[in-house]
Design a protein around this motif. Sequence first.
Motif, short mmCIF file in Angstrom:
data_model
loop_
_atom_site.label_atom_id
_atom_site.label_comp_id
_atom_site.label_asym_id
_atom_site.label_seq_id
_atom_site.Cartn_x
_atom_site.Cartn_y
_atom_site.Cartn_z
N PRO A 77 76.45 6.07 -0.21
CA PRO A 77 76.97 7.40 0.12
C PRO A 77 76.23 8.02 1.29
O PRO A 77 75.04 7.76 1.51
N VAL A 78 76.92 8.86 2.04
CA VAL A 78 76.33 9.53 3.19
C VAL A 78 75.09 10.32 2.78
O VAL A 78 74.08 10.33 3.49
N SER A 79 75.14 10.99 1.63
CA SER A 79 74.01 11.81 1.18
C SER A 79 72.77 10.95 0.97
O SER A 79 71.65 11.39 1.27
N GLU A 80 72.94 9.74 0.46
CA GLU A 80 71.79 8.85 0.24
C GLU A 80 71.25 8.35 1.58
O GLU A 80 70.03 8.25 1.77
N CYS A 81 72.14 8.04 2.50
CA CYS A 81 71.71 7.61 3.83
C CYS A 81 70.93 8.71 4.52
O CYS A 81 69.87 8.46 5.12
N LEU A 82 71.42 9.94 4.43
CA LEU A 82 70.73 11.06 5.07
C LEU A 82 69.35 11.28 4.46
O LEU A 82 68.40 11.63 5.16
N ALA A 83 69.22 11.06 3.14
CA ALA A 83 67.93 11.21 2.49
C ALA A 83 66.94 10.18 3.01
O ALA A 83 65.77 10.51 3.28
N LEU A 84 67.39 8.93 3.18
CA LEU A 84 66.50 7.89 3.70
C LEU A 84 66.15 8.15 5.16
O LEU A 84 65.00 7.97 5.57
N GLU A 85 67.13 8.59 5.93
CA GLU A 85 66.88 8.89 7.34
C GLU A 85 65.86 10.01 7.47
O GLU A 85 64.94 9.95 8.30
N ASN A 101 63.88 -3.04 9.95
CA ASN A 101 65.32 -2.73 9.90
C ASN A 101 65.66 -1.28 9.61
O ASN A 101 66.84 -0.93 9.60
N TRP A 102 64.69 -0.41 9.38
CA TRP A 102 65.01 0.99 9.12
C TRP A 102 65.70 1.60 10.34
O TRP A 102 65.20 1.53 11.46
N LEU A 103 66.88 2.18 10.10
CA LEU A 103 67.70 2.80 11.14
C LEU A 103 68.04 1.80 12.25
O LEU A 103 68.28 2.20 13.39
N GLN A 104 68.05 0.51 11.91
CA GLN A 104 68.41 -0.54 12.87
C GLN A 104 69.69 -1.26 12.48
O GLN A 104 70.48 -1.63 13.34
N THR A 105 69.90 -1.47 11.17
CA THR A 105 71.13 -2.12 10.71
C THR A 105 71.93 -1.15 9.86
O THR A 105 71.40 -0.16 9.34
N ASN A 106 73.19 -1.46 9.70
CA ASN A 106 74.08 -0.60 8.94
C ASN A 106 74.11 -0.97 7.46
O ASN A 106 74.98 -0.50 6.73
#
Length: 267
Positions: A77-85, A101-106
Amino acid sequence: SLSGAIPESMTNLVNLCVPGTEYPCGDFFGLELAHNYLNTSGYSYELVNFLNTKDPDWANTQLIPPFSNCEEMTAIPVSECLALENLYHVTDGANWINHQNWLQTNDPNTWFGITVSDGHVTHLNLSDNQLAGFIPGELGSLDELISLDLSNNLLINEIPVELSNLKNLQELNLWKNKLIGTFPKEFGTMTNLQFLDLSENQLGGSIPYEIGNIGDLEYLALVKNNFEGLIPAELGNLSSLKTLFLSFNQFSGEIPPELGNLTNLSA
């Protein structure tokens, strides 16, 4: 200990080869990269596409697109991605010991320390990784998180109460940081928690009586903090508790007799 992407210009080394191999000069470099570096950190999407054309064995390889922004990620989910970012940015991710790979792969399942199951982040382990900064409250958006280990880092400020939103969390390890403030009473709602270690921080105040609501808790360590006041009698409600470490604090008063209810205690 090389870092960064493999330059695409390396594919211009058309004379590179190893005499006596079955590969003609010019193909050897690409083939070796394909077999040794595909799906690891340090490659560019364009370079891997090039490698795929050089080796038929990789013709059906599923490539991982590069990360652009959380709005385009479908793995979680977008919310989880935003939390990690946000975690990456507020804890100086570029200077972590390992930020592969952080913020390098999708695909966040390829990011160091992340486990994704059924489309959700379930495990986050960045212990001993030189995180410097504060724990963002956005981590409370990782609804399906089972384990969170940020131990032995350089984290400061208070423990965000938003972590209490992690109702599926079974392990929370914040040992050996520089956290301040109090023990969040909201943690009493995390009834699935089995392991809780807040040792070797700079936490103070009293232990909230709400801790007695965490019925599945088996391990509780609060060593080397500045906790004070009475040891709450509600600890006696933790019938599953096997390990209890409270040493090197500033507790006062009597030891509550309710601790005698902890018949499973072994340490």
